[in-house]
Design a protein around this motif. Structure first.
Motif, PDB file in Angstrom:
ATOM      1  N   ASP A 196      76.965   4.368  57.749  1.00 11.09           N
ATOM      2  CA  ASP A 196      76.742   5.789  57.511  1.00 11.09           C
ATOM      3  C   ASP A 196      77.469   6.261  56.256  1.00 11.09           C
ATOM      4  OD1 ASP A 196      75.134   6.056  59.721  1.00 11.09           O
ATOM      5  OD2 ASP A 196      76.714   6.843  61.011  1.00 11.09           O
ATOM      6  N   THR A 197      78.649   5.707  55.999  1.00  7.72           N
ATOM      7  CA  THR A 197      79.415   6.096  54.814  1.00  7.72           C
ATOM      8  C   THR A 197      78.623   5.825  53.551  1.00  7.72           C
ATOM      9  OG1 THR A 197      81.512   5.734  55.940  1.00  7.72           O
ATOM     10  CG2 THR A 197      81.564   5.742  53.544  1.00  7.72           C
ATOM     11  N   SER A 198      77.952   4.691  53.483  1.00 10.87           N
ATOM     12  CA  SER A 198      77.126   4.373  52.318  1.00 10.87           C
ATOM     13  C   SER A 198      76.007   5.394  52.152  1.00 10.87           C
ATOM     14  CB  SER A 198      76.529   2.975  52.440  1.00 10.87           C
ATOM     15  OG  SER A 198      77.544   2.016  52.401  1.00 10.87           O
ATOM     16  N   TYR A 199      75.395   5.775  53.256  1.00 12.30           N
ATOM     17  CA  TYR A 199      74.331   6.777  53.228  1.00 12.30           C
ATOM     18  C   TYR A 199      74.876   8.100  52.687  1.00 12.30           C
ATOM     19  CZ  TYR A 199      70.951  10.177  54.954  1.00 12.30           C
ATOM     20  OH  TYR A 199      70.045  11.207  55.052  1.00 12.30           O
ATOM     21  N   TYR A 200      76.004   8.534  53.213  1.00 10.79           N
ATOM     22  CA  TYR A 200      76.597   9.797  52.781  1.00 10.79           C
ATOM     23  C   TYR A 200      77.031   9.732  51.322  1.00 10.79           C
ATOM     24  CZ  TYR A 200      76.584  10.856  57.755  1.00 10.79           C
ATOM     25  OH  TYR A 200      76.194  11.074  59.050  1.00 10.79           O
ATOM     26  N   ASP A 201      77.593   8.601  50.915  1.00 13.44           N
ATOM     27  CA  ASP A 201      77.968   8.433  49.508  1.00 13.44           C
ATOM     28  C   ASP A 201      76.749   8.555  48.593  1.00 13.44           C
ATOM     29  OD1 ASP A 201      80.615   8.094  50.152  1.00 13.44           O
ATOM     30  OD2 ASP A 201      80.597   5.908  49.942  1.00 13.44           O
ATOM     31  N   GLY A 202      75.634   7.998  49.025  1.00 12.96           N
ATOM     32  CA  GLY A 202      74.402   8.105  48.236  1.00 12.96           C
ATOM     33  C   GLY A 202      73.932   9.538  48.103  1.00 12.96           C
ATOM     34  N   LYS A 203      73.999  10.286  49.181  1.00 10.50           N
ATOM     35  CA  LYS A 203      73.599  11.696  49.140  1.00 10.50           C
ATOM     36  C   LYS A 203      74.537  12.497  48.234  1.00 10.50           C
ATOM     37  CE  LYS A 203      70.095  11.945  51.971  1.00 10.50           C
ATOM     38  NZ  LYS A 203      68.772  12.313  51.487  1.00 10.50           N
ATOM     39  N   LEU A 204      75.826  12.213  48.319  1.00  8.21           N
ATOM     40  CA  LEU A 204      76.789  12.911  47.471  1.00  8.21           C
ATOM     41  C   LEU A 204      76.540  12.592  46.000  1.00  8.21           C
ATOM     42  CD1 LEU A 204      79.936  12.431  49.697  1.00  8.21           C
ATOM     43  CD2 LEU A 204      78.830  14.611  49.171  1.00  8.21           C
ATOM     44  N   ARG A 205      76.204  11.350  45.709  1.00  6.72           N
ATOM     45  CA  ARG A 205      75.915  10.949  44.326  1.00  6.72           C
ATOM     46  C   ARG A 205      74.615  11.605  43.854  1.00  6.72           C
ATOM     47  NH1 ARG A 205      78.981   9.358  40.363  1.00  6.72           N
ATOM     48  NH2 ARG A 205      80.132   8.303  41.975  1.00  6.72           N
ATOM     49  N   ALA A 206      73.631  11.709  44.731  1.00  5.32           N
ATOM     50  CA  ALA A 206      72.370  12.368  44.364  1.00  5.32           C
ATOM     51  C   ALA A 206      72.609  13.843  44.047  1.00  5.32           C
ATOM     52  CB  ALA A 206      71.338  12.207  45.475  1.00  5.32           C
ATOM     53  N   CYS A 207      73.468  14.478  44.809  1.00  8.17           N
ATOM     54  CA  CYS A 207      73.813  15.876  44.529  1.00  8.17           C
ATOM     55  C   CYS A 207      74.458  15.974  43.160  1.00  8.17           C
ATOM     56  CB  CYS A 207      74.746  16.417  45.604  1.00  8.17           C
ATOM     57  SG  CYS A 207      75.293  18.116  45.299  1.00  8.17           S
ATOM     58  N   ARG A 208      75.403  15.108  42.886  1.00 10.53           N
ATOM     59  CA  ARG A 208      76.089  15.124  41.590  1.00 10.53           C
ATOM     60  C   ARG A 208      75.086  14.890  40.455  1.00 10.53           C
ATOM     61  NH1 ARG A 208      81.135  15.108  39.471  1.00 10.53           N
ATOM     62  NH2 ARG A 208      81.039  16.999  40.698  1.00 10.53           N
ATOM     63  N   TYR A 209      74.132  13.968  40.665  1.00 15.36           N
ATOM     64  CA  TYR A 209      73.101  13.727  39.654  1.00 15.36           C
ATOM     65  C   TYR A 209      72.327  15.015  39.384  1.00 15.36           C
ATOM     66  CZ  TYR A 209      68.916  12.173  37.300  1.00 15.36           C
ATOM     67  OH  TYR A 209      67.900  12.044  36.398  1.00 15.36           O
ATOM     68  N   PHE A 210      71.898  15.685  40.448  1.00 12.55           N
ATOM     69  CA  PHE A 210      71.111  16.904  40.278  1.00 12.55           C
ATOM     70  C   PHE A 210      71.909  17.956  39.516  1.00 12.55           C
ATOM     71  CE2 PHE A 210      68.803  20.733  41.198  1.00 12.55           C
ATOM     72  CZ  PHE A 210      67.492  20.313  41.150  1.00 12.55           C
ATOM     73  N   VAL A 211      73.165  18.107  39.868  1.00 14.17           N
ATOM     74  CA  VAL A 211      74.018  19.079  39.190  1.00 14.17           C
ATOM     75  C   VAL A 211      74.161  18.734  37.705  1.00 14.17           C
ATOM     76  CG1 VAL A 211      76.400  19.924  39.018  1.00 14.17           C
ATOM     77  CG2 VAL A 211      75.256  19.841  41.240  1.00 14.17           C
ATOM     78  N   ASP A 212      74.399  17.468  37.404  1.00  9.29           N
ATOM     79  CA  ASP A 212      74.654  17.056  36.019  1.00  9.29           C
ATOM     80  C   ASP A 212      73.404  16.984  35.150  1.00  9.29           C
ATOM     81  OD1 ASP A 212      77.318  16.878  36.652  1.00  9.29           O
ATOM     82  OD2 ASP A 212      77.425  14.693  36.566  1.00  9.29           O
ATOM     83  N   PHE A 213      72.267  16.589  35.732  1.00 10.64           N
ATOM     84  CA  PHE A 213      71.067  16.343  34.934  1.00 10.64           C
ATOM     85  C   PHE A 213      69.966  17.381  35.089  1.00 10.64           C
ATOM     86  CE2 PHE A 213      73.100  12.263  34.867  1.00 10.64           C
ATOM     87  CZ  PHE A 213      72.789  11.742  33.626  1.00 10.64           C
ATOM     88  N   GLU A 214      69.901  18.037  36.212  1.00  5.47           N
ATOM     89  CA  GLU A 214      68.800  18.970  36.474  1.00  5.47           C
ATOM     90  C   GLU A 214      69.195  20.443  36.326  1.00  5.47           C
ATOM     91  OE1 GLU A 214      65.587  18.069  36.895  1.00  5.47           O
ATOM     92  OE2 GLU A 214      66.224  15.997  36.588  1.00  5.47           O
ATOM     93  N   LEU A 215      70.355  20.825  36.827  1.00  2.41           N
ATOM     94  CA  LEU A 215      70.748  22.238  36.726  1.00  2.41           C
ATOM     95  C   LEU A 215      70.801  22.752  35.289  1.00  2.41           C
ATOM     96  CD1 LEU A 215      73.455  22.944  39.465  1.00  2.41           C
ATOM     97  CD2 LEU A 215      71.001  23.414  39.517  1.00  2.41           C
TER      98      LEU A 215
END
Length: 166
Positions: free
Chosen positions: A117-136
């Motif tokens: 589950d930690t890997s799954y959550y880490d992936g979601k957290l990284r996806a959020c960071r990607y969206f913030v850095d590249f899309e916002l």
């Protein structure tokens, strides 16, 4: 968000004309309270504080555009740049949803999720960071013509589109 089936402009005009202007952005205020609740929750999570600041800044920009669109006395002028506003607004919504998911994932990790589950959550957290850095950051570009109240498209003569073939 647009569904890209040829109705994007209609969706944009509906968002600005009926969803924002008709009720003087009262519904927007309800949404904004939910967005701010998510941002405040993220401010309490050290790993999400930068994301919370970025999303807060974006919603400040969106709110300035909403206020301008609602205050515009001319309906045609208000919807003249509705499509770039729709793109900006849709991206801001997605940013909110990503931060909301990141809040949940950070909480689950803190509660001691198992390794898979930690890997799954880490992936979601990284996806959020990607969206913030590249899309916002795209939101500011979409809002630029809205805030400038450009009439470059609305004021164009129909004959210019036809190239004399009318």
């Amino acid at each position: 968000n647009p569904i890209h089936e040829g109705t994007t402009g209609i969706q944009a005009m509906d968002l600005v004309g009926r969803k924002l202007r008709k009720d003087k952005a009262a519904s927007y205020g309800l949404l904004l309270r939910k967005v701010h609740a998510t941002i405040e929750a993220a401010r309490a999570v050290p790993d999400l504080q930068a994301d919370a600041r970025a999303l807060d800044a974006v919603w400040t920009q969106i709110t300035a555009a909403v206020d301008m669109l609602v205050d515009e006395p001319d309906d045609a002028a208000a919807i003249a740049n509705a499509t770039p506003f729709l793109f900006a607004f849709g991206h801001a919504i997605l940013g909110w949803l990503w931060l909301d998911m990141a809040n949940v994932c950070a909480q689950k990790r803190q509660q001691g999720a198992d390794k898979s589950d930690t890997s799954y959550y880490d992936g979601k957290l990284r996806a959020c960071r990607y969206f913030v850095d590249f899309e916002l950051p795209k939101i500011a570009a979409w809002l630029a013509p809205v805030m400038a109240k450009t009439d470059v498209a609305a004021a164009m003569d129909v004959e210019a589109f036809l190239g004399g073939a009318a």
